[in-house]
Design an enzyme around this catalytic site. Structure first.
Site, PDB file in Angstrom:
ATOM      1  N   ASP A 226      36.873  33.992 -11.677  1.00 38.51           N
ATOM      2  CA  ASP A 226      36.492  34.185 -13.074  1.00 38.51           C
ATOM      3  C   ASP A 226      37.419  33.351 -13.966  1.00 38.51           C
ATOM      4  O   ASP A 226      38.629  33.285 -13.756  1.00 38.51           O
ATOM      5  CB  ASP A 226      36.587  35.674 -13.450  1.00 38.51           C
ATOM      6  N   ILE A 227      36.844  32.725 -14.975  1.00 37.10           N
ATOM      7  CA  ILE A 227      37.612  31.830 -15.846  1.00 37.10           C
ATOM      8  C   ILE A 227      38.575  32.616 -16.751  1.00 37.10           C
ATOM      9  O   ILE A 227      39.564  32.065 -17.222  1.00 37.10           O
ATOM     10  CB  ILE A 227      36.626  30.958 -16.674  1.00 37.10           C
TER      11      ILE A 227
ATOM     12  N   ASN B  53      27.530  44.159 -14.318  1.00 42.97           N
ATOM     13  CA  ASN B  53      27.020  44.543 -15.634  1.00 42.97           C
ATOM     14  C   ASN B  53      25.576  44.077 -15.789  1.00 42.97           C
ATOM     15  O   ASN B  53      25.216  42.995 -15.325  1.00 42.97           O
ATOM     16  CB  ASN B  53      27.889  43.916 -16.732  1.00 42.97           C
TER      17      ASN B  53
ATOM     18  N   GLU C 153      27.269  39.461 -20.199  1.00 48.47           N
ATOM     19  CA  GLU C 153      27.451  38.239 -20.986  1.00 48.47           C
ATOM     20  C   GLU C 153      26.608  37.093 -20.422  1.00 48.47           C
ATOM     21  O   GLU C 153      26.024  36.315 -21.176  1.00 48.47           O
ATOM     22  CB  GLU C 153      28.937  37.866 -20.950  1.00 48.47           C
ATOM     23  N   VAL C 154      26.563  36.984 -19.107  1.00 52.37           N
ATOM     24  CA  VAL C 154      25.845  35.878 -18.464  1.00 52.37           C
ATOM     25  C   VAL C 154      24.638  36.453 -17.715  1.00 52.37           C
ATOM     26  O   VAL C 154      24.798  37.264 -16.792  1.00 52.37           O
ATOM     27  CB  VAL C 154      26.758  35.121 -17.477  1.00 52.37           C
TER      28      VAL C 154
ATOM     29  N   HIS D 229      25.708  38.684 -11.169  1.00 49.46           N
ATOM     30  CA  HIS D 229      27.040  38.456 -10.610  1.00 49.46           C
ATOM     31  C   HIS D 229      27.697  39.796 -10.363  1.00 49.46           C
ATOM     32  O   HIS D 229      27.551  40.730 -11.147  1.00 49.46           O
ATOM     33  CB  HIS D 229      27.914  37.597 -11.529  1.00 49.46           C
TER      34      HIS D 229
ATOM     35  N   HIS E  78      31.423  41.314 -10.008  1.00 52.65           N
ATOM     36  CA  HIS E  78      32.861  41.073 -10.187  1.00 52.65           C
ATOM     37  C   HIS E  78      33.588  41.806  -9.057  1.00 52.65           C
ATOM     38  O   HIS E  78      33.335  42.994  -8.834  1.00 52.65           O
ATOM     39  CB  HIS E  78      33.371  41.683 -11.499  1.00 52.65           C
TER      40      HIS E  78
HETATM   41  P1  AMP Z   1      29.632  39.758 -17.644  1.00 52.88           P
HETATM   42  O1  AMP Z   1      30.105  40.361 -18.933  1.00 52.88           O
HETATM   43  O2  AMP Z   1      29.567  40.771 -16.532  1.00 52.88           O
HETATM   44  O3  AMP Z   1      28.337  39.001 -17.812  1.00 52.88           O
HETATM   45  O4  AMP Z   1      30.758  38.755 -17.187  1.00 52.88           O
HETATM   46  C1  AMP Z   1      30.648  37.369 -17.244  1.00 52.88           C
HETATM   47  C2  AMP Z   1      31.931  36.814 -16.700  1.00 52.88           C
HETATM   48  O5  AMP Z   1      31.769  35.424 -16.502  1.00 52.88           O
HETATM   49  C3  AMP Z   1      33.153  37.010 -17.590  1.00 52.88           C
HETATM   50  O6  AMP Z   1      34.157  37.732 -16.881  1.00 52.88           O
HETATM   51  C4  AMP Z   1      33.589  35.562 -17.908  1.00 52.88           C
HETATM   52  O7  AMP Z   1      34.981  35.428 -17.968  1.00 52.88           O
HETATM   53  C5  AMP Z   1      32.991  34.803 -16.747  1.00 52.88           C
HETATM   54  N1  AMP Z   1      32.726  33.405 -16.990  1.00 52.88           N
HETATM   55  C6  AMP Z   1      32.062  32.857 -18.047  1.00 52.88           C
HETATM   56  N2  AMP Z   1      31.980  31.524 -17.920  1.00 52.88           N
HETATM   57  C7  AMP Z   1      32.590  31.210 -16.741  1.00 52.88           C
HETATM   58  C8  AMP Z   1      32.836  30.001 -16.041  1.00 52.88           C
HETATM   59  N3  AMP Z   1      32.423  28.807 -16.525  1.00 52.88           N
HETATM   60  N4  AMP Z   1      33.496  30.047 -14.858  1.00 52.88           N
HETATM   61  C9  AMP Z   1      33.923  31.234 -14.366  1.00 52.88           C
HETATM   62  N5  AMP Z   1      33.708  32.418 -14.981  1.00 52.88           N
HETATM   63  C10 AMP Z   1      33.060  32.409 -16.157  1.00 52.88           C
END
Ligand code: AMP
Length: 122
Positions: free
Chosen positions: A35-36, A93, A101-102, A106, A108
């Site tokens: 994770d970034i 999530n 967020e994405v 995924h 975690h």
């Molecule tokens: P979520 O809130 O579960 O959708 O989490 C999305 C996660 O993606 C967050 O923990 C971010 O830090 C992570 N994230 C977003 N962009 C990147 C990226 N380019 N590379 C790695 N992790 C990312």
């Protein structure tokens, strides 16, 4: 519910090689990367290569081969990171209430320190 997949999400761009990632493991159907913005000493994201929005979307619609590969990829990451001994947390999530967020599935994998209770109140 039928999910609509947005191919412009950031993990889709990672899968297409349009932006870089810090890969931990790649398998036929799955990719794991750091994770970034890590929230624990170990914070790995595991994603399927297929276009699935959430875990329930994946569980309902992915092929058996994808589901097996993804599940085993999670186990491999846990073994690679050595989180079994001290314990870890998996979070996936989904949607607005889940504060996703994405919009590409995924999981975690968090570990390397005590993580506190599962949810804060409120
Ligand atoms: P979520 O809130 O579960 O959708 O989490 C999305 C996660 O993606 C967050 O923990 C971010 O830090 C992570 N994230 C977003 N962009 C990147 C990226 N380019 N590379 C790695 N992790 C990312």
């Amino acid at each position: 519910m039928a999910y609509t997949y947005d191919p412009q999400n950031i993990f889709a761009k990672i899968l297409r090689g349009e932006i870089p990632n810090d890969t931990v493991l790649e398998t036929e159907h799955s990719l794991a990367f750091n994770d970034i913005r890590p929230q624990a000493p170990i914070h790995v994201l595991v994603i399927p290569k297929g276009a699935y929005v959430t875990y329930d979307d994946f569980a309902a619609n992915a092929s058996d081969a994808e589901i097996i590969d993804y599940t085993r990829a999670i186990a491999k990451v846990c073994a690679m990171k050595g989180v079994e001994a001290d314990g870890f947390r998996m979070i996936s999530n989904a949607g607005e209430n889940g504060v996703q967020e994405v919009p590409h599935l995924h999981v975690h994998i968090l570990g390397g320190r005590g993580l506190g209770r599962m949810l804060e109140r409120g």
